[in-house]
Scaffold this active site. Structure first.
Site, PDB file in Angstrom:
ATOM      1  N   ARG A  14       0.812  -1.227   0.000  1.00 17.38           N
ATOM      2  CA  ARG A  14       0.000   0.000   0.000  1.00 17.38           C
ATOM      3  C   ARG A  14       0.843   1.273   0.000  1.00 17.38           C
ATOM      4  O   ARG A  14       0.318   2.360  -0.203  1.00 17.38           O
ATOM      5  CB  ARG A  14      -0.948  -0.008   1.204  1.00 17.38           C
ATOM      6  CG  ARG A  14      -2.136  -0.953   1.005  1.00 17.38           C
ATOM      7  CD  ARG A  14      -3.118  -0.832   2.147  1.00 17.38           C
ATOM      8  NE  ARG A  14      -2.669  -1.546   3.331  1.00 17.38           N
ATOM      9  CZ  ARG A  14      -3.205  -1.390   4.543  1.00 17.38           C
ATOM     10  NH1 ARG A  14      -4.184  -0.528   4.726  1.00 17.38           N
ATOM     11  NH2 ARG A  14      -2.742  -2.077   5.572  1.00 17.38           N
ATOM     12  N   GLY A  77       2.814 -14.719   6.953  1.00 18.36           N
ATOM     13  CA  GLY A  77       2.217 -14.195   8.164  1.00 18.36           C
ATOM     14  C   GLY A  77       3.221 -13.932   9.274  1.00 18.36           C
ATOM     15  O   GLY A  77       4.381 -14.355   9.218  1.00 18.36           O
ATOM     16  N   ASN A 167      -5.444  -4.950  19.822  1.00 11.64           N
ATOM     17  CA  ASN A 167      -4.076  -5.460  19.890  1.00 11.64           C
ATOM     18  C   ASN A 167      -3.153  -4.528  19.096  1.00 11.64           C
ATOM     19  O   ASN A 167      -3.389  -4.262  17.918  1.00 11.64           O
ATOM     20  CB  ASN A 167      -4.061  -6.874  19.294  1.00 11.64           C
ATOM     21  CG  ASN A 167      -2.695  -7.525  19.345  1.00 11.64           C
ATOM     22  OD1 ASN A 167      -1.718  -6.928  19.776  1.00 11.64           O
ATOM     23  ND2 ASN A 167      -2.641  -8.767  18.898  1.00 11.64           N
ATOM     24  N   ASN A 223       1.342   1.785   7.082  1.00 15.47           N
ATOM     25  CA  ASN A 223       1.031   0.933   5.931  1.00 15.47           C
ATOM     26  C   ASN A 223       0.810   1.741   4.659  1.00 15.47           C
ATOM     27  O   ASN A 223       0.801   1.178   3.573  1.00 15.47           O
ATOM     28  CB  ASN A 223      -0.215   0.086   6.216  1.00 15.47           C
ATOM     29  CG  ASN A 223       0.045  -0.967   7.279  1.00 15.47           C
ATOM     30  OD1 ASN A 223       0.878  -1.853   7.090  1.00 15.47           O
ATOM     31  ND2 ASN A 223      -0.628  -0.856   8.408  1.00 15.47           N
ATOM     32  N   ARG A 329      27.646  26.367   0.201  1.00 12.56           N
ATOM     33  CA  ARG A 329      27.845  24.978  -0.183  1.00 12.56           C
ATOM     34  C   ARG A 329      28.927  24.326   0.692  1.00 12.56           C
ATOM     35  O   ARG A 329      29.578  25.004   1.481  1.00 12.56           O
ATOM     36  CB  ARG A 329      28.189  24.905  -1.671  1.00 12.56           C
ATOM     37  CG  ARG A 329      26.999  25.275  -2.562  1.00 12.56           C
ATOM     38  CD  ARG A 329      27.424  25.480  -4.008  1.00 12.56           C
ATOM     39  NE  ARG A 329      28.083  24.299  -4.554  1.00 12.56           N
ATOM     40  CZ  ARG A 329      28.745  24.307  -5.707  1.00 12.56           C
ATOM     41  NH1 ARG A 329      28.860  25.433  -6.411  1.00 12.56           N
ATOM     42  NH2 ARG A 329      29.312  23.199  -6.153  1.00 12.56           N
ATOM     43  N   TYR A 362      30.079  34.967  -6.623  1.00 13.64           N
ATOM     44  CA  TYR A 362      30.400  33.545  -6.475  1.00 13.64           C
ATOM     45  C   TYR A 362      31.837  33.419  -6.010  1.00 13.64           C
ATOM     46  O   TYR A 362      32.772  33.874  -6.687  1.00 13.64           O
ATOM     47  CB  TYR A 362      30.226  32.781  -7.785  1.00 13.64           C
ATOM     48  CG  TYR A 362      30.764  31.368  -7.680  1.00 13.64           C
ATOM     49  CD1 TYR A 362      30.159  30.441  -6.831  1.00 13.64           C
ATOM     50  CD2 TYR A 362      31.889  30.974  -8.387  1.00 13.64           C
ATOM     51  CE1 TYR A 362      30.666  29.159  -6.687  1.00 13.64           C
ATOM     52  CE2 TYR A 362      32.408  29.687  -8.257  1.00 13.64           C
ATOM     53  CZ  TYR A 362      31.790  28.787  -7.416  1.00 13.64           C
ATOM     54  OH  TYR A 362      32.292  27.519  -7.274  1.00 13.64           O
TER      55      TYR A 362
END
Length: 453
Positions: A14, A77, A167, A223, A329, A362
């Site tokens: 999902r 499972g 649970n 999920n 940077r 720069y």
């Protein structure tokens, strides 16, 4: 002494992603790392992670942690996944903690409470939470602290469906665990083996099963992408609260993003929209302006970053300031009282105390001496197409606007560079360098060209 098993074998379909679910990042680090750190806080004797889908990538993400890896080759499972840890833990007497790799909000305190129940004599303890809407969850039937059953919703009567205690998927077991796992059956629609079936098996063997009531927020699992965002929001809220309690001022805290690896000092001020990532460290009294982004950046006490500045791998000393709209940077070092203004980019350069570069410049692979002024539009041309070269500028120099310093080149102390110059040779201390075509004024030329004369 206990062992801890983390189940991290699920596919997470999902999430709609090629990345294994447990590796999706939460505040800059994989979801699974939160489960690992909660487990390690209790100092387990053994720590096993069960991997399956994308197991090679998940195992790679475990490097650096003291874990053993078990493999679930088929996704049959949660009980089947836990059984895959038996070969590693054979002979270990217990107790065992079992958690999921996709529940990153569980705290060590909650896990300790589960463990203590088994150490006190329960055969099995499980974490439960109460939800306002428990739809889709198995309901817990209990008498006092003892759990009688976990009833799946499809099997629940209207009275059982009205129960809101569910649970949460975290467990502690005694040494009977692996024997009990072999008794789990897959007589269900998915033909899978599920951990909640252990409740009935433990009770059949005369072992007490107890519930530990937790906070619903802690049991949030992931999920879907929506749930990922929800959990990240909880983690962010915890982090913000913790830093504010330590003296950090956050203006509109709900707009501020920061990661657990970030360190902040008292009296730091963070304005709305600030993003703090990686190993960023912000010292006492620093101010970070709106929508600034700092990653792996150090601000020494008293430094200031103004709005919309982006700094990655930079280091600002006390009294230095950058922005608004500056870009620092990796390797940019601004010493005391340096100012880098709007639309100035600095890369792998050391700016000594008092340097000013107000706008539109720069500075790459450069060292700029104390007190030097860098005019608008100045560029250090550091790259020749193959290699990077260094520019060295002395103390109290003045670099005129729109100049290009073609590296490797050196400008001396107190030297002047005329605006618009292209400097390719060394400028001695105290000299004026002008490297541009001499101005010529052709009287009447513009009018003649336009035909207006």
């Amino acid at each position: 002494m206990h062992a801890h098993v983390i189940l991290a074998a699920g596919q997470g379909t999902r999430m709609k992603s090629r990345l294994p679910k447990v590796l999706h990042p939460l505040l800059g680090k994989p979801m699974l790392h939160y489960a690992l750190e909660a487990a390690l806080a209790l100092k387990p004797e053994r720590l096993v992670v069960v991997v399956g889908h994308g197991g090679e990538v998940v195992a790679e993400a475990l490097k650096g942690y003291p874990v053993e890896v078990a493999w679930q080759q088929e996704q049959l499972g949660t009980a089947h996944a836990l059984l895959q840890a038996e070969s590693l833990l054979r002979g270990f007497p217990g107790p065992f903690l079992v958690t999921q790799g996709d529940t990153p909000l569980l705290t060590p305190e909650t896990l300790r409470a589960l463990l203590e129940r088994v150490e006190a004599g329960a055969g099995m303890a499980l974490l439960t939470v109460e939800l306002p809407d428990p739809t889709g969850y198995g309901r817990i039937l209990r008498e006092g602290e003892e759990v009688l059953a976990n009833v799946e919703e499809k099997d629940a009567s209207p009275e059982v469906k009205a129960i809101r205690e569910v649970n949460a998927g975290a467990y502690a077991f005694d040494g009977f665990l692996f024997q009990a796992l072999r008794e789990v059956r897959n007589e269900n629609a998915a033909r899978e083996y599920y951990l909640p079936d252990l409740i009935a098996i433990y009770r059949v063997h005369g072992k007490r099963v107890e519930a530990v009531r937790g906070v619903a927020e802690e049991a949030l699992g992931v999920n879907t992408r929506e749930e990922l965002a929800r959990v990240e929001g909880v983690l962010l809220k915890r982090l913000r609260r913790a830093w504010m309690q330590k003296g950090v001022r956050m203006v509109l805290p709900e707009t501020i993003y920061l990661e657990p690896s970030v360190e902040l000092a008292p009296d730091v001020v963070l304005w709305p929209g600030v993003v703090l990532k990686g190993k960023t460290r912000v010292g006492e009294g620093c101010e970070v302006g709106p929508y600034a982004v700092l990653e792996d950046t150090v601000l020494e006490p008293g430094a200031k970053v103004q709005a919309h500045t982006v700094a990655q791998g930079a280091h600002l000393h006390g009294g230095a300031s950058a922005g608004p709209f500056a870009r620092l940077r990796p390797g940019a070092v601004l010493r005391e009282e340096v100012h880098v203004g709007n639309f100035v980019e600095v890369k792998n350069s050391l700016l000594h105390p008092g340097v000013k570069a107000g706008h539109l410049a720069y500075l790459g692979d450069a060292e700029v001496g104390a007190g030097t002024n860098i005019g608008a539009g100045v560029i250090t041309a550091n790259y020749d197409g193959k290699r990077k070269h260094k520019t060295q500028i002395g103390e109290k120099a003045f670099i005129g606007s729109n100049s290009v310093l073609v590296a490797p080149v050196k400008v001396g102390n107190r030297a002047l560079v005329g605006a618009g110059s292209v400097i390719t040779q060394e400028v001695p201390d105290g000299a004026l360098a002008v490297a541009r075509g001499r101005q010529r004024n052709l009287e009447g030329y513009a009018l003649r060209k336009l035909g207006e004369e």
